[in-house]
Design a protein around this motif. Structure first.
Motif, PDB file in Angstrom:
ATOM      1  N   LYS A  35       0.716  -1.257  -0.334  1.00  9.22           N
ATOM      2  CA  LYS A  35      -0.255  -0.491   0.361  1.00  9.22           C
ATOM      3  C   LYS A  35       0.734   1.238  -0.327  1.00  9.22           C
ATOM      4  CE  LYS A  35      -0.727   0.022   4.898  1.00  9.22           C
ATOM      5  NZ  LYS A  35      -1.879  -0.136   6.080  1.00  9.22           N
ATOM      6  N   TYR A  36       1.932   0.776   0.718  1.00 11.56           N
ATOM      7  CA  TYR A  36       2.994   2.436   0.639  1.00 11.56           C
ATOM      8  C   TYR A  36       3.527   1.971  -0.981  1.00 11.56           C
ATOM      9  CZ  TYR A  36       1.857   2.209   5.008  1.00 11.56           C
ATOM     10  OH  TYR A  36       1.715   2.345   6.389  1.00 11.56           O
ATOM     11  N   GLY A  37       3.263   1.071  -1.895  1.00  5.42           N
ATOM     12  CA  GLY A  37       3.904   1.761  -3.284  1.00  5.42           C
ATOM     13  C   GLY A  37       5.825   0.652  -3.595  1.00  5.42           C
ATOM     14  N   PHE A  38       5.198  -0.398  -2.029  1.00  6.65           N
ATOM     15  CA  PHE A  38       7.000  -1.170  -1.813  1.00  6.65           C
ATOM     16  C   PHE A  38       6.674  -2.834  -2.165  1.00  6.65           C
ATOM     17  CE2 PHE A  38       8.677   2.734  -1.099  1.00  6.65           C
ATOM     18  CZ  PHE A  38       9.783   2.752  -0.700  1.00  6.65           C
ATOM     19  N   SER A  39       7.372  -3.406  -3.455  1.00  8.09           N
ATOM     20  CA  SER A  39       7.573  -4.671  -3.324  1.00  8.09           C
ATOM     21  C   SER A  39       9.270  -5.640  -2.543  1.00  8.09           C
ATOM     22  CB  SER A  39       7.863  -5.499  -4.235  1.00  8.09           C
ATOM     23  OG  SER A  39       8.302  -6.340  -4.413  1.00  8.09           O
ATOM     24  N   TRP A  40       9.560  -6.053  -2.544  1.00 13.75           N
ATOM     25  CA  TRP A  40      11.339  -6.088  -2.588  1.00 13.75           C
ATOM     26  C   TRP A  40      12.044  -7.189  -3.151  1.00 13.75           C
ATOM     27  CZ3 TRP A  40      13.024 -11.801  -1.791  1.00 13.75           C
ATOM     28  CH2 TRP A  40      11.458 -12.910  -1.828  1.00 13.75           C
ATOM     29  N   TYR A  41      13.258  -7.357  -3.130  1.00  9.93           N
ATOM     30  CA  TYR A  41      14.068  -7.930  -4.075  1.00  9.93           C
ATOM     31  C   TYR A  41      15.170  -8.722  -3.469  1.00  9.93           C
ATOM     32  CZ  TYR A  41      17.498  -4.474  -4.215  1.00  9.93           C
ATOM     33  OH  TYR A  41      18.837  -3.502  -4.024  1.00  9.93           O
ATOM     34  N   GLY A  42      16.047  -9.262  -3.483  1.00 10.00           N
ATOM     35  CA  GLY A  42      16.636  -9.963  -2.621  1.00 10.00           C
ATOM     36  C   GLY A  42      16.922 -10.968  -2.571  1.00 10.00           C
ATOM     37  N   ASP A  43      17.582 -11.886  -1.230  1.00  9.27           N
ATOM     38  CA  ASP A  43      17.413 -12.597  -0.619  1.00  9.27           C
ATOM     39  C   ASP A  43      16.555 -12.668   1.167  1.00  9.27           C
ATOM     40  OD1 ASP A  43      18.504 -15.206   0.763  1.00  9.27           O
ATOM     41  OD2 ASP A  43      19.858 -14.619   2.635  1.00  9.27           O
ATOM     42  N   GLU A  44      15.743 -14.292   0.667  1.00 12.38           N
ATOM     43  CA  GLU A  44      14.822 -14.149   1.886  1.00 12.38           C
ATOM     44  C   GLU A  44      14.672 -14.202   3.329  1.00 12.38           C
ATOM     45  OE1 GLU A  44      11.713 -17.103   0.975  1.00 12.38           O
ATOM     46  OE2 GLU A  44      11.603 -16.703  -1.498  1.00 12.38           O
TER      47      GLU A  44
ATOM     48  N   PRO B  41      13.223  -3.629   0.295  1.00 13.94           N
ATOM     49  CA  PRO B  41      12.705  -2.855  -0.800  1.00 13.94           C
ATOM     50  C   PRO B  41      12.237  -2.147  -1.547  1.00 13.94           C
ATOM     51  CG  PRO B  41      13.369  -1.775   1.456  1.00 13.94           C
ATOM     52  CD  PRO B  41      13.955  -2.601   1.639  1.00 13.94           C
ATOM     53  N   GLN B  42      11.963  -2.221  -2.447  1.00 15.75           N
ATOM     54  CA  GLN B  42      11.814  -1.745  -4.000  1.00 15.75           C
ATOM     55  C   GLN B  42      11.026  -0.969  -4.525  1.00 15.75           C
ATOM     56  OE1 GLN B  42      13.434  -4.515  -7.289  1.00 15.75           O
ATOM     57  NE2 GLN B  42      13.758  -2.927  -8.755  1.00 15.75           N
ATOM     58  N   CYS B  43      11.174   0.247  -4.716  1.00 14.76           N
ATOM     59  CA  CYS B  43      10.166   1.078  -5.160  1.00 14.76           C
ATOM     60  C   CYS B  43       9.086  -0.114  -6.096  1.00 14.76           C
ATOM     61  CB  CYS B  43       9.304   2.754  -5.639  1.00 14.76           C
ATOM     62  SG  CYS B  43       8.100   3.295  -5.658  1.00 14.76           S
ATOM     63  N   ILE B  44       7.528   0.082  -6.551  1.00 16.23           N
ATOM     64  CA  ILE B  44       7.199  -0.464  -8.150  1.00 16.23           C
ATOM     65  C   ILE B  44       6.710   0.899  -9.482  1.00 16.23           C
ATOM     66  CG2 ILE B  44       5.069  -1.257  -8.277  1.00 16.23           C
ATOM     67  CD1 ILE B  44       4.503  -2.455  -5.870  1.00 16.23           C
ATOM     68  N   ILE B  45       7.257   2.050  -8.653  1.00 16.91           N
ATOM     69  CA  ILE B  45       7.149   2.770  -9.112  1.00 16.91           C
ATOM     70  C   ILE B  45       7.977   3.364  -9.958  1.00 16.91           C
ATOM     71  CG2 ILE B  45       5.815   5.566  -9.469  1.00 16.91           C
ATOM     72  CD1 ILE B  45       4.323   4.940  -7.141  1.00 16.91           C
ATOM     73  N   CYS B  46       8.924   3.537  -8.976  1.00 11.67           N
ATOM     74  CA  CYS B  46      10.454   3.751 -10.118  1.00 11.67           C
ATOM     75  C   CYS B  46      11.332   3.495 -10.039  1.00 11.67           C
ATOM     76  CB  CYS B  46      10.555   5.520  -9.095  1.00 11.67           C
ATOM     77  SG  CYS B  46      11.697   5.266  -7.273  1.00 11.67           S
TER      78      CYS B  46
ATOM     79  N   ASN C  16      17.820  -2.317   4.447  1.00 17.39           N
ATOM     80  CA  ASN C  16      16.857  -3.348   5.169  1.00 17.39           C
ATOM     81  C   ASN C  16      16.517  -2.335   6.154  1.00 17.39           C
ATOM     82  OD1 ASN C  16      16.398  -5.907   6.836  1.00 17.39           O
ATOM     83  ND2 ASN C  16      16.073  -6.505   5.449  1.00 17.39           N
ATOM     84  N   GLU C  17      16.824  -1.908   6.496  1.00 15.80           N
ATOM     85  CA  GLU C  17      16.843  -1.024   7.829  1.00 15.80           C
ATOM     86  C   GLU C  17      15.806   0.196   7.097  1.00 15.80           C
ATOM     87  OE1 GLU C  17      19.976  -0.840   6.495  1.00 15.80           O
ATOM     88  OE2 GLU C  17      21.038  -2.820   8.244  1.00 15.80           O
ATOM     89  N   SER C  18      15.702   0.080   5.790  1.00 16.71           N
ATOM     90  CA  SER C  18      14.534   0.969   5.480  1.00 16.71           C
ATOM     91  C   SER C  18      12.956   1.295   5.672  1.00 16.71           C
ATOM     92  CB  SER C  18      14.694   1.523   3.774  1.00 16.71           C
ATOM     93  OG  SER C  18      16.033   2.304   3.977  1.00 16.71           O
ATOM     94  N   MET C  19      12.661  -0.665   5.683  1.00 18.72           N
ATOM     95  CA  MET C  19      11.748  -1.529   5.360  1.00 18.72           C
ATOM     96  C   MET C  19      11.104  -1.176   7.204  1.00 18.72           C
ATOM     97  SD  MET C  19      10.584  -5.199   4.176  1.00 18.72           S
ATOM     98  CE  MET C  19      12.041  -5.168   3.072  1.00 18.72           C
ATOM     99  N   VAL C  20      10.619  -0.338   7.280  1.00 20.19           N
ATOM    100  CA  VAL C  20       9.889   0.524   7.910  1.00 20.19           C
ATOM    101  C   VAL C  20       8.696   0.984   7.614  1.00 20.19           C
ATOM    102  CG1 VAL C  20      10.727  -0.351  10.288  1.00 20.19           C
ATOM    103  CG2 VAL C  20      11.155   2.314   8.471  1.00 20.19           C
ATOM    104  N   PRO C  21       6.566   0.828   8.364  1.00 21.61           N
ATOM    105  CA  PRO C  21       6.028   1.241   7.255  1.00 21.61           C
ATOM    106  C   PRO C  21       7.489   3.365   7.154  1.00 21.61           C
ATOM    107  CG  PRO C  21       4.977   0.061   8.460  1.00 21.61           C
ATOM    108  CD  PRO C  21       6.750   0.344   8.644  1.00 21.61           C
ATOM    109  N   CYS C  22       6.953   4.069   8.697  1.00 23.09           N
ATOM    110  CA  CYS C  22       7.094   5.495   7.678  1.00 23.09           C
ATOM    111  C   CYS C  22       8.081   6.052   6.823  1.00 23.09           C
ATOM    112  CB  CYS C  22       7.562   5.878   9.760  1.00 23.09           C
ATOM    113  SG  CYS C  22       9.110   5.401  10.096  1.00 23.09           S
ATOM    114  N   LYS C  23       9.469   5.299   7.208  1.00 21.99           N
ATOM    115  CA  LYS C  23      10.309   5.551   5.755  1.00 21.99           C
ATOM    116  C   LYS C  23       9.817   5.142   4.413  1.00 21.99           C
ATOM    117  CE  LYS C  23      14.369   5.137   9.027  1.00 21.99           C
ATOM    118  NZ  LYS C  23      15.566   4.248   8.730  1.00 21.99           N
ATOM    119  N   LEU C  24       9.036   3.685   4.448  1.00 18.74           N
ATOM    120  CA  LEU C  24       8.028   3.345   3.189  1.00 18.74           C
ATOM    121  C   LEU C  24       7.337   4.387   2.979  1.00 18.74           C
ATOM    122  CD1 LEU C  24       8.376  -0.255   3.264  1.00 18.74           C
ATOM    123  CD2 LEU C  24       9.657   0.642   2.267  1.00 18.74           C
ATOM    124  N   LYS C  25       6.593   5.132   3.530  1.00 19.15           N
ATOM    125  CA  LYS C  25       5.790   5.811   3.550  1.00 19.15           C
ATOM    126  C   LYS C  25       6.363   7.534   2.959  1.00 19.15           C
ATOM    127  CE  LYS C  25       1.093   7.656   5.863  1.00 19.15           C
ATOM    128  NZ  LYS C  25       0.715   7.568   6.761  1.00 19.15           N
TER     129      LYS C  25
END
Length: 163
Positions: free
Chosen positions: A27-36, A41-46, A52-61
């Motif tokens: 819902k913040y426009g992020f998918s993931w890539y790399g190792d499980e 996180p990878q932005c779907i739009i750009c 990995n440390e940026s994978m928190v809702p406030c940073k994605l938002k």
């Protein structure tokens, strides 16, 4: 008194947190890539790839609202459709580029054979190209000849004219 270097190193190292991807991050426009075990996180739009440390809702938002304000009010379904489109596009582009690269490689080999025989490059256009088309027509069918003309011969013409 001297301490063991391993103990000092262990004490100084912070505990590394490996965040997991949550399906709600779409819902913040992020998918993931790399190792499980440590997805990034990878932005779907750009296509921006964050740590990995940026994978928190406030940073994605924050990324969504600062980089893509026009998409900030979109729902989950919008981003899911966008992600599916991207996956289809990547798959199509990969197959198209692979076929063209193979055709270009084949044209290099044919041009090299022509050069080794010390023949003019027009032999490729007047003899080899029609012969290849006839072989493909007989073995694979007329539809593949059309595809060969569209993909392969552009590469062949490009290469043969350079020699």
């Amino acid at each position: 008194m001297m301490k063991n270097p391993a103990q000092v190193l262990q004490k100084n190292l912070k505990k590394v947190v490996k965040r997991k991807y949550d399906e709600d991050y779409i819902k913040y426009g992020f998918s993931w890539y790399g190792d499980e075990t440590a997805p990034r996180p990878q932005c779907i739009i750009c296509g921006d790839q964050l740590s990995n440390e940026s994978m928190v809702p406030c940073k994605l938002k924050r990324h969504l609202y600062s980089s893509h304000p026009s998409c900030a009010n979109e729902d989950k379904q919008y981003f899911k459709r966008f992600l599916e489109q991207n996956k289809k596009q990547k798959k199509f582009m990969k197959s198209a580029v692979t076929v063209f690269e193979k055709a270009l490689e084949a044209s290099y080999h044919v041009a090299k054979l022509i050069a080794r025989q010390k023949k003019p490059h027009t032999v490729g256009e007047t003899l080899i190209k029609p012969a290849c088309m006839e072989i493909v027509r007989l073995m694979l069918g007329p539809n593949e000849v059309k595809e060969m003309v569209l993909l392969g011969l552009r590469a062949c013409n490009f290469q043969w004219k350079r020699i």
